[in-house]
Design an enzyme around this catalytic site. Structure first.
Site, PDB file in Angstrom:
ATOM      1  N   LYS A 152       0.829  -1.207   0.000  1.00  0.00           N
ATOM      2  CA  LYS A 152       0.000   0.000   0.000  1.00  0.00           C
ATOM      3  C   LYS A 152       0.863   1.256   0.000  1.00  0.00           C
ATOM      4  O   LYS A 152       0.618   2.194  -0.778  1.00  0.00           O
ATOM      5  CB  LYS A 152      -0.934  -0.006   1.208  1.00  0.00           C
ATOM      6  CG  LYS A 152      -1.998  -1.089   1.153  1.00  0.00           C
ATOM      7  CD  LYS A 152      -2.827  -1.124   2.437  1.00  0.00           C
ATOM      8  CE  LYS A 152      -3.876  -2.205   2.397  1.00  0.00           C
ATOM      9  NZ  LYS A 152      -4.699  -2.261   3.638  1.00  0.00           N
ATOM     10  N   ALA A 198      -0.641   0.783   6.015  1.00  0.00           N
ATOM     11  CA  ALA A 198      -1.037  -0.097   7.125  1.00  0.00           C
ATOM     12  C   ALA A 198      -2.055  -1.117   6.646  1.00  0.00           C
ATOM     13  O   ALA A 198      -2.831  -0.871   5.715  1.00  0.00           O
ATOM     14  CB  ALA A 198      -1.609   0.722   8.283  1.00  0.00           C
ATOM     15  N   ASP A 199      -2.047  -2.263   7.315  1.00  0.00           N
ATOM     16  CA  ASP A 199      -3.036  -3.299   7.029  1.00  0.00           C
ATOM     17  C   ASP A 199      -3.338  -4.050   8.324  1.00  0.00           C
ATOM     18  O   ASP A 199      -2.416  -4.374   9.089  1.00  0.00           O
ATOM     19  CB  ASP A 199      -2.525  -4.283   5.977  1.00  0.00           C
ATOM     20  CG  ASP A 199      -3.601  -5.267   5.551  1.00  0.00           C
ATOM     21  OD1 ASP A 199      -4.423  -4.897   4.690  1.00  0.00           O
ATOM     22  OD2 ASP A 199      -3.647  -6.388   6.080  1.00  0.00           O
ATOM     23  N   THR A 200      -4.613  -4.304   8.574  1.00  0.00           N
ATOM     24  CA  THR A 200      -5.025  -4.949   9.819  1.00  0.00           C
ATOM     25  C   THR A 200      -5.710  -6.277   9.541  1.00  0.00           C
ATOM     26  O   THR A 200      -6.553  -6.368   8.646  1.00  0.00           O
ATOM     27  CB  THR A 200      -5.981  -4.040  10.614  1.00  0.00           C
ATOM     28  OG1 THR A 200      -5.301  -2.814  10.920  1.00  0.00           O
ATOM     29  CG2 THR A 200      -6.421  -4.703  11.909  1.00  0.00           C
ATOM     30  N   GLY A 251       0.006  -4.435  10.411  1.00  0.00           N
ATOM     31  CA  GLY A 251       1.295  -4.181   9.794  1.00  0.00           C
ATOM     32  C   GLY A 251       1.411  -2.720   9.422  1.00  0.00           C
ATOM     33  O   GLY A 251       0.442  -2.099   8.966  1.00  0.00           O
TER      34      GLY A 251
END
Length: 224
Positions: A74, A96-98, A133
């Site tokens: 991203k 960010a990634d959740t 992340g």
């Protein structure tokens, strides 16, 4: 265009004595991540990424690594746009990634009501992990056209325990409409707060961006 966004923002701050020395971009359209950064006092613009979020089998079996990889993708997609504009000065791009993970199974954003209900029933009375992340890229460009790029990625993990939920509680929650853009089909900062009996780790990681850790590792974000 990212530089056009920054120029517009600069125009809105014409009375400021100097322009920010560090330009920060949040590569996410998430209102929750935006709010967390704003509450922390970080000055930034939003430029959502359209990165590919498909994962190969190895990453599907390693959610913590997968969250970091997707965060890198991203942020990296936005960095590529920035590089195409031959940037000047210093830019920071945050991706960010959740992921919500229960017994090794990744719960992403539910595609429909049935899937959301399945997720909440599975989380009821159990402890799951929320992994966010974060990938931070620094881009430095000068007037001679020289550009340097560096990045650092980490994944922060919190554990969340739910009370036992009745079918009625789940159905009432689903009617509120919070589930459909949330990993795991719930928003801990919303009405689902009443589902939680305990959190081990940072709440902001569960919400979608571990701002406390982010600022510990990158304190210069507060100087923009």
């Amino acid at each position: 265009m990212i530089n056009e966004q920054r120029a517009k923002e600069a125009g809105e701050q014409a009375n400021a004595p100097t322009a920010p020395a560090l330009h920060i971009v949040l590569a996410s359209k998430s209102p929750r991540r935006k709010e967390l950064l704003e509450q922390a006092g970080v000055h930034f613009i939003v430029h959502a990424s359209e990165a590919d979020e498909t994962l190969d089998e190895a990453l599907q079996n390693d959610p913590a690594a997968a969250a970091g990889v997707l965060a890198e993708r991203k942020a990296g997609a936005v960095v590529q746009e920035l590089l195409a504009q031959k940037p000047l000065e210093a830019w920071v791009v945050i991706g960010a990634d959740t992921m919500v993970v229960l017994d090794g199974e990744v719960f992403g954003k539910p595609r429909n009501l049935s899937q959301a209900k399945h997720m909440l029933r599975a989380l009821s009375g159990a402890t799951h992990e929320v992994m966010t992340g974060v990938s931070v890229w620094l881009v430095n460009g000068d007037a001679d056209g020289k550009v340097s790029v560096g990045k650092k990625t980490f994944t922060d993990i919190s554990k969340v325990t739910f009370h036992e939920l009745s079918d009625e509680q789940i159905d009432e929650y689903l009617k509120m409409g919070e589930s459909f853009d949330k990993a795991g089909a719930y928003a801990v900062q919303g009405h689902a707060a009443s589902f939680v009996s305990g959190i081990e780790g940072a709440v902001d990681t569960v919400i979608g961006l571990p701002v406390g850790r982010l600022l510990e590792e990158f304190p210069d974000l507060l100087r923009a």
